[in-house]
Motif scaffolding. Structure first.
Motif, PDB file in Angstrom:
ATOM      1  N   LEU A 154       0.830  -1.214   0.000  1.00 43.55           N
ATOM      2  CA  LEU A 154       0.000   0.000   0.000  1.00 43.55           C
ATOM      3  C   LEU A 154       0.861   1.259   0.000  1.00 43.55           C
ATOM      4  CD1 LEU A 154      -2.796  -0.982   2.559  1.00 43.55           C
ATOM      5  CD2 LEU A 154      -2.994  -0.882   0.067  1.00 43.55           C
ATOM      6  N   ASP A 155       2.065   1.167   0.548  1.00 46.19           N
ATOM      7  CA  ASP A 155       2.957   2.325   0.575  1.00 46.19           C
ATOM      8  C   ASP A 155       3.356   2.787  -0.821  1.00 46.19           C
ATOM      9  OD1 ASP A 155       2.887   2.430   3.316  1.00 46.19           O
ATOM     10  OD2 ASP A 155       4.766   1.339   3.619  1.00 46.19           O
ATOM     11  N   ASP A 156       3.169   1.931  -1.831  1.00 45.79           N
ATOM     12  CA  ASP A 156       3.498   2.300  -3.214  1.00 45.79           C
ATOM     13  C   ASP A 156       2.411   3.145  -3.872  1.00 45.79           C
ATOM     14  OD1 ASP A 156       5.899   0.973  -3.079  1.00 45.79           O
ATOM     15  OD2 ASP A 156       5.141  -0.881  -3.981  1.00 45.79           O
ATOM     16  N   LEU A 157       1.246   3.276  -3.209  1.00 47.90           N
ATOM     17  CA  LEU A 157       0.151   4.050  -3.790  1.00 47.90           C
ATOM     18  C   LEU A 157       0.534   5.512  -3.947  1.00 47.90           C
ATOM     19  CD1 LEU A 157      -2.873   2.611  -1.766  1.00 47.90           C
ATOM     20  CD2 LEU A 157      -2.342   2.151  -4.162  1.00 47.90           C
ATOM     21  N   ASN A 204       1.688  -7.766  -6.749  1.00 52.47           N
ATOM     22  CA  ASN A 204       0.490  -7.588  -5.915  1.00 52.47           C
ATOM     23  C   ASN A 204       0.234  -8.780  -5.005  1.00 52.47           C
ATOM     24  OD1 ASN A 204      -0.072  -5.049  -6.871  1.00 52.47           O
ATOM     25  ND2 ASN A 204      -1.605  -5.713  -8.358  1.00 52.47           N
ATOM     26  N   LEU A 205       0.827  -9.913  -5.318  1.00 54.54           N
ATOM     27  CA  LEU A 205       0.710 -11.090  -4.452  1.00 54.54           C
ATOM     28  C   LEU A 205       1.683 -10.923  -3.289  1.00 54.54           C
ATOM     29  CD1 LEU A 205      -0.436 -14.034  -4.085  1.00 54.54           C
ATOM     30  CD2 LEU A 205       1.633 -14.807  -5.266  1.00 54.54           C
ATOM     31  N   VAL A 218      -2.973  -7.523  -3.055  1.00 56.76           N
ATOM     32  CA  VAL A 218      -3.316  -6.107  -2.951  1.00 56.76           C
ATOM     33  C   VAL A 218      -3.655  -5.621  -4.363  1.00 56.76           C
ATOM     34  CG1 VAL A 218      -2.489  -3.793  -2.378  1.00 56.76           C
ATOM     35  CG2 VAL A 218      -1.826  -5.740  -0.958  1.00 56.76           C
ATOM     36  N   PRO A 219      -4.894  -5.155  -4.610  1.00 54.60           N
ATOM     37  CA  PRO A 219      -5.317  -4.803  -5.977  1.00 54.60           C
ATOM     38  C   PRO A 219      -4.778  -3.448  -6.438  1.00 54.60           C
ATOM     39  CG  PRO A 219      -7.103  -4.371  -4.456  1.00 54.60           C
ATOM     40  CD  PRO A 219      -5.995  -5.001  -3.638  1.00 54.60           C
ATOM     41  N   LEU A 220      -3.460  -3.330  -6.513  1.00 56.19           N
ATOM     42  CA  LEU A 220      -2.827  -2.079  -6.934  1.00 56.19           C
ATOM     43  C   LEU A 220      -2.750  -2.047  -8.459  1.00 56.19           C
ATOM     44  CD1 LEU A 220       0.238  -0.392  -5.293  1.00 56.19           C
ATOM     45  CD2 LEU A 220       0.118  -0.625  -7.769  1.00 56.19           C
ATOM     46  N   VAL A 262      -3.089   3.222  -7.982  1.00 56.57           N
ATOM     47  CA  VAL A 262      -4.335   3.302  -7.211  1.00 56.57           C
ATOM     48  C   VAL A 262      -4.844   1.900  -6.910  1.00 56.57           C
ATOM     49  CG1 VAL A 262      -4.941   5.500  -8.279  1.00 56.57           C
ATOM     50  CG2 VAL A 262      -5.776   3.369  -9.294  1.00 56.57           C
ATOM     51  N   LEU A 263      -5.741   1.799  -5.915  1.00 57.85           N
ATOM     52  CA  LEU A 263      -6.429   0.537  -5.645  1.00 57.85           C
ATOM     53  C   LEU A 263      -7.606   0.411  -6.601  1.00 57.85           C
ATOM     54  CD1 LEU A 263      -6.403   0.521  -1.735  1.00 57.85           C
ATOM     55  CD2 LEU A 263      -5.037  -0.902  -3.272  1.00 57.85           C
ATOM     56  N   ASN A 264      -7.771  -0.765  -7.202  1.00 62.26           N
ATOM     57  CA  ASN A 264      -8.795  -0.903  -8.235  1.00 62.26           C
ATOM     58  C   ASN A 264      -9.376  -2.318  -8.231  1.00 62.26           C
ATOM     59  OD1 ASN A 264     -10.452  -0.385 -10.386  1.00 62.26           O
ATOM     60  ND2 ASN A 264      -8.849  -0.403 -11.936  1.00 62.26           N
ATOM     61  N   ALA A 265      -9.856  -2.753  -7.065  1.00 64.91           N
ATOM     62  CA  ALA A 265     -10.447  -4.097  -6.973  1.00 64.91           C
ATOM     63  C   ALA A 265     -11.679  -4.225  -7.850  1.00 64.91           C
ATOM     64  CB  ALA A 265     -10.800  -4.408  -5.516  1.00 64.91           C
TER      65      ALA A 265
END
Length: 300
Positions: free
Chosen positions: A59-62, A109-110, A129-131, A140-143
């Protein structure tokens, strides 16, 4: 004969991430359906053993912190029908090839993958993590797009095909069976429903973009307010008292929010575009109706 089994669930808070990690790594004193004597047979094939830390590192890569209700991660489970994993050879092949498929499918993302052998049916838990990296470089997160029903269906097929290449007697998912798929009349009904909801979805997406844009502008304005205070203090030669500074900061922030809202206020061009799109949706909806409905319409 058996088949592949693949399931995923959304995780929307770090508290739930920690709960998932506690289950995966058996941090609880007692885990239902698990045999404590077989706990040592479980093994981690990816991840540090601290799921919250692994998820947060990704998440820190967002580009910016996630929104309040964002899907932070997807909790997944992959396995085969129990009869296929009674053979230790199949068990090892399944675990290793499932790991390979997950890495190929989800890449960086895994963040975690753990094999559980202390329950009656062996299975593998994984966390993604759906980055999503956009063309302009934003992360961005994009689940919603990465795990929509079309992607989930493709994942089921892809995982099954990967297992079929290495383990015999695996059946393909029953994508064509009547019991598993929508009948033709329900397909047309779903298209009609999609048309009804498309305009609402478009408006919501536009509002989300506006909210994101306003937040970005405000984040850029706030440092400017702070610099103005420092300029005043430099000219006066004395610091502004903290209570006065906080009061002025709140007033300036409120004024900035008001100006931003006014700047992004919906104009006539946007309203005209909305109206035109809605008209186009209604026109297409008529062509989407089922053949039976069109015959009845002509008869009337």
């Amino acid at each position: 004969m058996g088949t592949t089994i693949l399931r995923v669930e959304k995780i929307k808070s770090m508290a739930n991430v920690r709960q998932s990690g506690a289950h995966q790594f058996r941090y609880h004193t007692h885990t239902p359906n698990a045999n404590p004597a077989k706990k040592s047979r479980n093994h981690t094939i990816l991840g540090s053993g601290n799921l919250a830390k692994d998820v947060q590192n990704r998440l820190d890569d967002l580009t910016k912190p996630p929104r309040k209700n964002a899907v932070l991660a997807m909790d997944g489970l992959a396995t085969l029908s129990p009869e296929l994993l009674k053979d230790n050879t199949n068990l090892n092949i399944w675990a290793n090839r499932t790991r390979d498929w997950l890495v190929e499918r989800f890449g960086d993302n895994l963040v975690s993958a753990v094999v559980h052998l202390d329950e009656s049916s062996p299975h593998l838990h994984f966390t993604v993590v759906p980055l999503d990296e956009k063309p302009d470089g934003r992360k961005v997160l994009n689940a919603r797009d990465m795990f929509d029903k079309w992607q989930l269906s493709d994942m089921q097929r892809s995982y099954n095909e990967a297992m079929q290449r290495h383990i015999s007697n695996i059946q393909a998912p029953k994508h064509g069976s009547k019991a598993q798929h929508t009948k033709v009349k329900n397909f047309y009904a779903e298209l009609d429903s999609m048309a009804d909801n498309l305009h609402k979805s478009m408006l919501k997406a536009k509002q989300d973009l506006l909210t994101e844009a306003k937040t970005t502008v405000l984040e850029r304005l706030l440092p400017m307010i702070d610099r103005q205070f420092k300029d005043v203090e430099r000219k006066l030669g004395i610091p502004i008292p903290e209570p006065l500074r906080q009061d002025l900061a709140e007033k300036h922030k409120a004024k900035a929010v008001s100006l931003i809202d006014h700047a992004f206020e919906e104009n006539r061009t946007v309203k005209a575009w909305d109206k035109k799109l809605l008209k186009k949706i209604d026109e297409n909806k008529k062509s989407w109706s089922s053949p039976k409905d069109r015959v009845h319409s002509r008869q009337r």
